[in-house]
Design an enzyme around this catalytic site. Sequence first.
Site, mmCIF file in Angstrom:
data_model
loop_
_atom_site.group_PDB
_atom_site.id
_atom_site.type_symbol
_atom_site.label_atom_id
_atom_site.label_comp_id
_atom_site.label_asym_id
_atom_site.label_seq_id
_atom_site.Cartn_x
_atom_site.Cartn_y
_atom_site.Cartn_z
ATOM 1 N N CYS A 59 0.795 -1.233 0.000
ATOM 2 C CA CYS A 59 0.000 0.000 0.000
ATOM 3 C C CYS A 59 0.827 1.283 0.000
ATOM 4 C CB CYS A 59 -0.942 -0.007 1.198
ATOM 5 S SG CYS A 59 -1.934 -1.500 1.256
HETATM 6 C C1 UGA Z 1 -1.533 0.399 5.477
HETATM 7 C C2 UGA Z 1 -2.358 1.352 6.357
HETATM 8 O O1 UGA Z 1 -1.855 1.312 7.706
HETATM 9 C C3 UGA Z 1 -3.845 0.988 6.329
HETATM 10 O O2 UGA Z 1 -4.598 1.946 7.069
HETATM 11 C C4 UGA Z 1 -4.321 0.984 4.865
HETATM 12 O O3 UGA Z 1 -5.690 0.647 4.761
HETATM 13 C C5 UGA Z 1 -3.491 -0.030 4.096
HETATM 14 O O4 UGA Z 1 -2.099 0.378 4.157
HETATM 15 C C6 UGA Z 1 -4.001 -0.045 2.677
HETATM 16 O O5 UGA Z 1 -3.888 0.960 1.974
HETATM 17 O O6 UGA Z 1 -4.662 -1.022 2.278
HETATM 18 P P1 UGA Z 1 -0.418 -2.012 5.817
HETATM 19 O O7 UGA Z 1 0.233 -1.816 4.489
HETATM 20 O O8 UGA Z 1 -1.095 -3.300 6.110
HETATM 21 O O9 UGA Z 1 -1.566 -0.895 6.060
HETATM 22 O O10 UGA Z 1 0.721 -1.858 6.879
HETATM 23 P P2 UGA Z 1 1.151 -0.887 8.072
HETATM 24 O O11 UGA Z 1 0.947 -1.568 9.363
HETATM 25 O O12 UGA Z 1 0.563 0.437 7.925
HETATM 26 O O13 UGA Z 1 2.735 -0.809 7.822
HETATM 27 C C7 UGA Z 1 3.267 -0.364 6.574
HETATM 28 C C8 UGA Z 1 4.776 -0.303 6.639
HETATM 29 O O14 UGA Z 1 5.191 0.771 7.469
HETATM 30 C C9 UGA Z 1 5.466 -1.553 7.210
HETATM 31 O O15 UGA Z 1 6.585 -1.853 6.402
HETATM 32 C C10 UGA Z 1 5.909 -1.151 8.584
HETATM 33 O O16 UGA Z 1 7.051 -1.837 9.026
HETATM 34 C C11 UGA Z 1 6.201 0.331 8.386
HETATM 35 N N1 UGA Z 1 6.099 1.134 9.626
HETATM 36 C C12 UGA Z 1 4.905 1.272 10.245
HETATM 37 C C13 UGA Z 1 7.240 1.752 10.124
HETATM 38 O O17 UGA Z 1 8.352 1.645 9.563
HETATM 39 N N2 UGA Z 1 7.116 2.521 11.257
HETATM 40 C C14 UGA Z 1 5.946 2.676 11.902
HETATM 41 O O18 UGA Z 1 5.920 3.398 12.928
HETATM 42 C C15 UGA Z 1 4.810 2.044 11.396
#
Ligand code: UGA
Length: 470
Positions: free
Chosen positions: A299
Amino acid sequence: MCNPYIFSASWYFQLTYAGESVGLRNLPKISVIGTGYVGLCTAVGFASKGYNVLACDVDGEKIAKINQGIATFYEPGLAEKLSESIQNGHLKGVIGQTDRVISETDLTFVAVGTPSKPDGSIDLKYIESAAGNIGKALKKKDAYHSTIIKSTVVPGTTQNTVKPILEKKSGKVAGKDFGLCMNPEFLRQGSAFQDTVNAERVVIGSFDTRSGDVLEDLYKGFYSEHVPAIIRTSLSTAELIKYASNSMLATKISFINTIANMCEKIPGADVKVVAKAMGLDKRIGPLFLDAGLGYGGSCFPKDVKALIACSKSLGYDPVVLDSVEAVNKTQPLKAVTFCREELGGLEGKSIAILGLAFKPDTDDMREARVIPIINQLLCEGASVTAYDPVAAPIAKTIFNDKINYAKSAFECIKNADACILVTEWEEFKKLTPEDFTKNMKQPILIDGRRIYDPETFKTKMRFVALGLGK
Ligand code: UGA
């Protein structure tokens, strides 16, 4: 609100049975086109609350599994509800057959994929194909039917691409003969099903008020115990809300990674403490301020790129988003730089990688930060052994036999010259300094996700933590 439909014998039986089994009458019948993360969670979410749902996909294998009550991917809570819904007849999978899907239901969610093109803009081929099929089916249907775009599409797509296709293929007029809405999803992988049944907000962009009202009523019924905030708006605003939300979260991550990179140059500074203190300010908030090796997944990378491409096509240069992306591109390679510096070169060195998935609790490796890290290590002559609790089968399709795959964290770090922690799985958090010192050739650990306590590790081994001043 229910219209009379002509059902096939088996579906009629199931709908009748399903309605009687929970005493539900007059609930709108729902179809979902596309059974990926969003589509299947949406279909099972509604079915689990007693709605009758047809889940439609062109992939026969997926539908066969769904009809056997088997989830096609792992999401906590999904498998049980899917199997229950298939058994009690609230959910049924169908291959293609858009005519039938439209004629037997009141509203259709479109949740097909919107992949990236090489220039970062989104590829609408699946949306266009779904819209074409729905349009042809609408031609044969007399009753009012709503089409709801759930796929992530850039502002203007529903109005300028979907609506003309629906009107052309159906020979009917949007807003008069059929309804059209845009209803973005905010599901996170790993909690996608929970996010479906317990939403924080519902955004409804509608072309016509009637279909917006139908959708609002649907959600008010679905979330009857705890109705979230419902935002009614235009199609393009709804489309932008999705991109703006994901881009804001990506911006928070690239921002805190920027601060982390500064901290490393300031003796005594620690990004974890900076983030904690910043997060106490309600205007900033504590979430998505974990510094690390950058964001991956299906995403954020795709959506930030698409919003940049969309903005540029409109003649506005989104410099903030360009920087968000630029930081994210270089961030994972810092792990390689640390490794190179600690070892004085990577040629012939054996590097252990803990974690392959783009985040914990998933086997998804799309845009995983580990991919550029491993590629760079291999490019500089290192040999790589990796371990992930679930993502190894996917990793094998990416790296084949270019790397070694360990069956446990201990096997992975055995005799390694250095270890890089890439994904913060719970089981890695339990590792102690002794686990590393006893097993590695040289105890050098690079904590790319800040899961270890520097005080404990620093005294016992060579330990580099991202965002920690030396
Ligand atoms: C993300 C959004 O959080 C959802 O709200 C959205 O609906 C979704 O994309 C989508 O568009 O369908 P997701 O891709 O499942 O969800 O994952 P996240 O938990 O948001 O993490 C994304 C990335 O950011 C991961 O690689 C994670 O390691 C990284 N991240 C997250 C960080 O590096 N630091 C943080 O503080 C949080």
